[in-house]
Structure formats: structure tokens, C-alpha cells
Motif scaffolding. Structure first.
Motif, PDB file in Angstrom:
ATOM      1  N   SER A   1      58.719  -7.113  48.998  1.00  0.00           N
ATOM      2  CA  SER A   1      59.089  -6.219  50.091  1.00  0.00           C
ATOM      3  C   SER A   1      59.010  -4.777  49.646  1.00  0.00           C
ATOM      4  N   GLN A   2      58.053  -4.006  50.180  1.00  0.00           N
ATOM      5  CA  GLN A   2      57.964  -2.552  50.004  1.00  0.00           C
ATOM      6  C   GLN A   2      58.055  -2.134  48.529  1.00  0.00           C
ATOM      7  N   GLY A   3      57.137  -2.620  47.722  1.00  0.00           N
ATOM      8  CA  GLY A   3      57.057  -2.200  46.329  1.00  0.00           C
ATOM      9  C   GLY A   3      58.068  -2.846  45.413  1.00  0.00           C
ATOM     10  N   MET A   4      58.798  -3.848  45.863  1.00  0.00           N
ATOM     11  CA  MET A   4      59.748  -4.544  45.008  1.00  0.00           C
ATOM     12  C   MET A   4      59.753  -6.023  45.386  1.00  0.00           C
ATOM     13  N   SER A   5      60.372  -6.836  44.553  1.00  0.00           N
ATOM     14  CA  SER A   5      60.452  -8.265  44.820  1.00  0.00           C
ATOM     15  C   SER A   5      61.871  -8.754  44.581  1.00  0.00           C
TER      16      SER A   5
ATOM     17  N   GLU B   1      63.814  -7.473  41.406  1.00  0.00           N
ATOM     18  CA  GLU B   1      62.968  -6.906  40.378  1.00  0.00           C
ATOM     19  C   GLU B   1      62.304  -5.641  40.891  1.00  0.00           C
ATOM     20  N   PRO B   2      62.100  -4.626  40.004  1.00  0.00           N
ATOM     21  CA  PRO B   2      61.412  -3.395  40.440  1.00  0.00           C
ATOM     22  C   PRO B   2      59.935  -3.646  40.651  1.00  0.00           C
ATOM     23  N   GLU B   3      59.230  -2.583  41.001  1.00  0.00           N
ATOM     24  CA  GLU B   3      57.797  -2.668  41.249  1.00  0.00           C
ATOM     25  C   GLU B   3      57.087  -3.164  40.010  1.00  0.00           C
ATOM     26  N   ASP B   4      56.009  -3.883  40.206  1.00  0.00           N
ATOM     27  CA  ASP B   4      55.270  -4.499  39.108  1.00  0.00           C
ATOM     28  C   ASP B   4      54.929  -3.475  38.034  1.00  0.00           C
ATOM     29  N   LEU B   5      55.316  -3.765  36.790  1.00  0.00           N
ATOM     30  CA  LEU B   5      55.063  -2.830  35.697  1.00  0.00           C
ATOM     31  C   LEU B   5      53.575  -2.692  35.406  1.00  0.00           C
ATOM     32  N   ALA B   6      52.804  -3.724  35.698  1.00  0.00           N
ATOM     33  CA  ALA B   6      51.356  -3.637  35.480  1.00  0.00           C
ATOM     34  C   ALA B   6      50.739  -2.556  36.328  1.00  0.00           C
TER      35      ALA B   6
END
Length: 208
Positions: free
Chosen positions: A61-65, A130-135
Motif C-alpha cells: 500500500s502506497q510505498g509500504m507493505s 515494513e518500509p519501502e523496498d530497500l532494493a
């Protein structure tokens, strides 16, 4: 003797068939159902069964999970045993009505198992965010460093294209003035007064 052997073979086949009928049907693990919440969160339900049934819900959802896990024994519900696929579809249908698939869902309920024992309910045991994907952050950092390197190269190229200034040889004013003085001196000694300028010019040429 032949009749006894035939009867023995029939008994073995009957027992084998009975064993196949009594053997419980295995349900496949790792099944997934995809759905969207009321706020368009993209979610996936994955089920697995050990001693208890386990359900994991993962959403973006909007840059986060976010995620949550449930456990229970819906198999004590007869309707679930008859058709587990309908049970999970009803769970997904209830989650679609919510803006957030893991908030305010401590217990998952379905219409087909309303009268089942309490142990049949799927209860939430864990949840997280969890925050936005670090990759993605790494890729953006790599793009930034690449653009900075490109800017550095372009600036070097611009510096290399600057026009070259012409080389100017230093003049030896002292040496020239000395030669002119000596040429004039010789002209005064060996030429008429009216020809001093011309003679000094000629003498200066020969003296270099």
C-alpha cells in the motif's frame, strides 16, 4: 484349494479398497488467493496446514507493505471439510470490504462456519509493517551516483575544449637596444653624418 485361494484374494482386495476410502484426503499447502481491499491495497493470502491451519496475508500500500498471520482449526467445521475453497473465498470476500486487511481483524469469520466450535476460528497471532523496498532505494542511489559521475565527465570535456592561447616568445629588449647602440656607434665612426641612420640600420642587419 483353488476356492480358498480365490476367497483370500477377494478379502485382500476388499480390505485394500476400504483402506483407500478411510484414508483422509490431503490438502495442498502453499495455495494463494489474491484480492484488493477497499482502499485498493494489493494483497495475497497463502495457506498451509500442519497441526493447525496457518494463514498469512501480505499487502502492499502506497510505498509500504504490511502483513499478518492467523492460525486455527477450521477443519472441525464440517462445511470446511466439504469444500475448503469456498471457505477461503468467503474469507477473502470479507477482507475486500475493509480498508486495511490486518487492522480490526483479530478473528476471521465466515458464514459457512458460524455454528462451528470456537477452535475453528482463525485468530490473528502476529502482524507487522515494513518500509519501502530497500532494493528500490539502492537503485535510486545508484542512479544518483551515476548521474553525478556523468556530470563530472561532461565538465572535464568542457574544460578540455577550451581554446589554446597562442604562445608568445619573450622579447629581449636589453639585447636589441644594445645592438642598436653599437650599430649607431659604428655608423658615426665610419659614415657621413647624413647617413648615420641608414648605416646603423645596415650594420644592425648584419649583426643580427
Amino acid at each position: 484349494m483353488k476356492g480358498f485361494a480365490l476367497l483370500f484374494l477377494v478379502l485382500i482386495c476388499g480390505v485394500g479398497g476400504l483402506g483407500q476410502k478411510l484414508k483422509p484426503k490431503k490438502r495442498s499447502n502453499g495455495e494463494e488467493i489474491r484480492f484488493r481491499t477497499k482502499t485498493k491495497d494489493v494483497c495475497t493470502m497463502s495457506m498451509s496446514e500442519d497441526e493447525e491451519m496457518k494463514l498469512r496475508i501480505q499487502c502492499k500500500s502506497q510505498g509500504m507493505s504490511y502483513w499478518c498471520e492467523f492460525t486455527g482449526k477450521p477443519s472441525v467445521c464440517r462445511a470446511f471439510r466439504n469444500n475448503p475453497k469456498i471457505y477461503w473465498n468467503q474469507v477473502a470476500a470479507e477482507l475486500r470490504k475493509l480498508p486495511h486487511a490486518c487492522e480490526s481483524t483479530q478473528v476471521l469469520k465466515t458464514t459457512m462456519c458460524q455454528k462451528a466450535p470456537t477452535e475453528a476460528l482463525m485468530k490473528q497471532i502476529a502482524a507487522g509493517m515494513e518500509p519501502e523496498d530497500l532494493a528500490n532505494q539502492d537503485r535510486s542511489a545508484q542512479k544518483t551516483s551515476t548521474s553525478m559521475r556523468g556530470a563530472g565527465k561532461s565538465s572535464v570535456k568542457k574544460i578540455g575544449k577550451l581554446p589554446m592561447l597562442p604562445l608568445v616568445r619573450p622579447t629581449h629588449h636589453g639585447q636589441e637596444s644594445e645592438n642598436e647602440t653599437e650599430a649607431m656607434k659604428l655608423a658615426r665612426e665610419h659614415c657621413w653624418e647624413s647617413l648615420h641612420g641608414f648605416c646603423s640600420y645596415i650594420i644592425g642587419i648584419f649583426r643580427g
